[in-house]
Write a protein that holds these residues in place. Sequence first.
Motif, PDB file in Angstrom:
ATOM      1  N   THR A  28      17.300  13.425   7.261  1.00 25.93           N
ATOM      2  CA  THR A  28      16.067  12.783   6.803  1.00 25.93           C
ATOM      3  C   THR A  28      16.266  12.146   5.432  1.00 25.93           C
ATOM      4  O   THR A  28      17.072  12.597   4.618  1.00 25.93           O
ATOM      5  CB  THR A  28      14.912  13.800   6.720  1.00 25.93           C
ATOM      6  OG1 THR A  28      15.220  14.805   5.733  1.00 25.93           O
ATOM      7  CG2 THR A  28      14.678  14.453   8.062  1.00 25.93           C
ATOM      8  N   GLU A  30      13.587  10.575   2.503  1.00 23.34           N
ATOM      9  CA  GLU A  30      12.203  10.331   2.104  1.00 23.34           C
ATOM     10  C   GLU A  30      12.108   9.053   1.282  1.00 23.34           C
ATOM     11  O   GLU A  30      12.780   8.904   0.262  1.00 23.34           O
ATOM     12  CB  GLU A  30      11.665  11.524   1.303  1.00 23.34           C
ATOM     13  CG  GLU A  30      11.581  12.805   2.114  1.00 23.34           C
ATOM     14  CD  GLU A  30      10.878  13.922   1.354  1.00 23.34           C
ATOM     15  OE1 GLU A  30      10.124  13.606   0.403  1.00 23.34           O
ATOM     16  OE2 GLU A  30      11.089  15.090   1.710  1.00 23.34           O
ATOM     17  N   SER A  33       7.152   5.075   1.573  1.00 23.67           N
ATOM     18  CA  SER A  33       6.215   4.807   2.662  1.00 23.67           C
ATOM     19  C   SER A  33       6.333   5.762   3.839  1.00 23.67           C
ATOM     20  O   SER A  33       5.361   5.977   4.562  1.00 23.67           O
ATOM     21  CB  SER A  33       6.406   3.373   3.162  1.00 23.67           C
ATOM     22  OG  SER A  33       7.748   3.165   3.584  1.00 23.67           O
ATOM     23  N   SER A  34       7.516   6.344   4.055  1.00 27.69           N
ATOM     24  CA  SER A  34       7.687   7.190   5.237  1.00 27.69           C
ATOM     25  C   SER A  34       8.944   8.041   5.105  1.00 27.69           C
ATOM     26  O   SER A  34       9.657   7.971   4.102  1.00 27.69           O
ATOM     27  CB  SER A  34       7.776   6.338   6.503  1.00 27.69           C
ATOM     28  OG  SER A  34       8.985   5.591   6.513  1.00 27.69           O
ATOM     29  N   GLU A  36      12.484   8.433   6.772  1.00 26.49           N
ATOM     30  CA  GLU A  36      13.469   7.828   7.667  1.00 26.49           C
ATOM     31  C   GLU A  36      14.343   8.930   8.264  1.00 26.49           C
ATOM     32  O   GLU A  36      14.665   9.913   7.595  1.00 26.49           O
ATOM     33  CB  GLU A  36      14.358   6.844   6.913  1.00 26.49           C
ATOM     34  CG  GLU A  36      13.649   5.617   6.387  1.00 26.49           C
ATOM     35  CD  GLU A  36      14.591   4.700   5.633  1.00 26.49           C
ATOM     36  OE1 GLU A  36      14.248   3.513   5.507  1.00 26.49           O
ATOM     37  OE2 GLU A  36      15.657   5.176   5.163  1.00 26.49           O
ATOM     38  N   GLN A  65       3.615  15.144   9.095  1.00 24.03           N
ATOM     39  CA  GLN A  65       4.330  13.980   8.576  1.00 24.03           C
ATOM     40  C   GLN A  65       4.596  12.991   9.708  1.00 24.03           C
ATOM     41  O   GLN A  65       4.663  13.370  10.882  1.00 24.03           O
ATOM     42  CB  GLN A  65       5.664  14.404   7.946  1.00 24.03           C
ATOM     43  CG  GLN A  65       5.529  15.296   6.726  1.00 24.03           C
ATOM     44  CD  GLN A  65       6.878  15.808   6.258  1.00 24.03           C
ATOM     45  OE1 GLN A  65       7.761  16.123   7.055  1.00 24.03           O
ATOM     46  NE2 GLN A  65       7.047  15.904   4.930  1.00 24.03           N
ATOM     47  N   SER A  66       4.772  11.739   9.346  1.00 24.30           N
ATOM     48  CA  SER A  66       5.218  10.724  10.287  1.00 24.30           C
ATOM     49  C   SER A  66       6.663  10.367   9.956  1.00 24.30           C
ATOM     50  O   SER A  66       7.119  10.594   8.835  1.00 24.30           O
ATOM     51  CB  SER A  66       4.334   9.482  10.217  1.00 24.30           C
ATOM     52  OG  SER A  66       4.374   8.920   8.914  1.00 24.30           O
ATOM     53  N   PHE A  67       7.358   9.817  10.908  1.00 27.22           N
ATOM     54  CA  PHE A  67       8.768   9.472  10.668  1.00 27.22           C
ATOM     55  C   PHE A  67       9.104   8.160  11.356  1.00 27.22           C
ATOM     56  O   PHE A  67       8.422   7.726  12.283  1.00 27.22           O
ATOM     57  CB  PHE A  67       9.699  10.580  11.163  1.00 27.22           C
ATOM     58  CG  PHE A  67       9.831  10.634  12.668  1.00 27.22           C
ATOM     59  CD1 PHE A  67      10.912  10.037  13.324  1.00 27.22           C
ATOM     60  CD2 PHE A  67       8.872  11.269  13.450  1.00 27.22           C
ATOM     61  CE1 PHE A  67      11.024  10.065  14.696  1.00 27.22           C
ATOM     62  CE2 PHE A  67       8.982  11.313  14.830  1.00 27.22           C
ATOM     63  CZ  PHE A  67      10.063  10.717  15.454  1.00 27.22           C
ATOM     64  N   THR A  68      10.176   7.555  10.863  1.00 27.38           N
ATOM     65  CA  THR A  68      10.741   6.351  11.470  1.00 27.38           C
ATOM     66  C   THR A  68      12.201   6.621  11.791  1.00 27.38           C
ATOM     67  O   THR A  68      12.949   7.081  10.918  1.00 27.38           O
ATOM     68  CB  THR A  68      10.653   5.150  10.511  1.00 27.38           C
ATOM     69  OG1 THR A  68       9.296   4.917  10.172  1.00 27.38           O
ATOM     70  CG2 THR A  68      11.239   3.906  11.161  1.00 27.38           C
TER      71      THR A  68
END
Length: 322
Positions: A28, A30, A33-34, A36, A65-68
Amino acid sequence: MDNLSARIIELSSGVFVIPGSTNVGVITNETKSSIEVFLVDSGCTEIDGEYVLDVLKAFFEQQNQSFTLKALLTTHGHADHCGAHNFLREQTGCQIWAPKHEQGAMETPIIQGSTLWGGFPPHELRTLFFMPSPTCVDRFISENDVIKLSDSRTISFLPLSGHSYETLCIIISDKNERKVIFPGDNIFPRNEIIEHWIPLILNPVEYMESLDKLCEIKDVDWCIPSHGDFLKKNIYEAAELNKIAILSTRMCILDSLKTKKRLTAEEIVKYVADKNDMKLSLSQFMLINSTVKSYISVMHDAREIKMEVSDNKLYFSLPVQK
């Protein structure tokens, strides 16, 4: 999702593994905005990709949390490592990063079956296990690349030879230089090497050299082979066991040629399989056959084995001692 803690395991801050038939790394990063996410490999089929994506969604939902999904970091181009790449890209829009010399097998996967068969492969070698859907590489990665992550962490890459055309070991270092590494199939843990004593190898000499390179990496807290158990600060033991397996196969090939003056490659494969109590299926035969031929080539180059064509057959034998 039930028992999520067993489906995604934290190795160090921001580094996880999703255990499976192919262990998938999760890294991950951080941003403002998000979050990654980089994945290390993806598994063999779309089903593996669905599972990985479900685990990620459940994990980040649990964290509120949201993720891309940023990119798939490919250790090498064998089907069980990149077979779910296309599914994950279609679902998330992520990129696919891979070593340059793995591009051919990923974009034209029939190469893998053709390499094993020695020509156009039969339908048994044109299954998803040997021939996934073609995967286009978005970015080539090499040992010169360094990816900077949050919390002063980095991703770097170490080239490893011997198993495939160009494996890259993925190295995640924290701010204290403690490391988690994902070496692909260039090391097998005890449980895997004992069960599969003759793993697929393209060049046994280079494979052993790569084992030494892995052992030279400093401050490794976790080594996550692509298959089987995780290695916690005990790479050396696994590396030595891998070397013993390689030397054992080499000696078995030499022993086969002491039984007769000359043998065909298939006769050598049969001898090696019989001595190791193997009952080979077609796919297993092709994997063992390819590996044994790789040993023979390296041993021939070292003048330990000679070859000749006689009566329209290719024979191998031991050199005449002077």
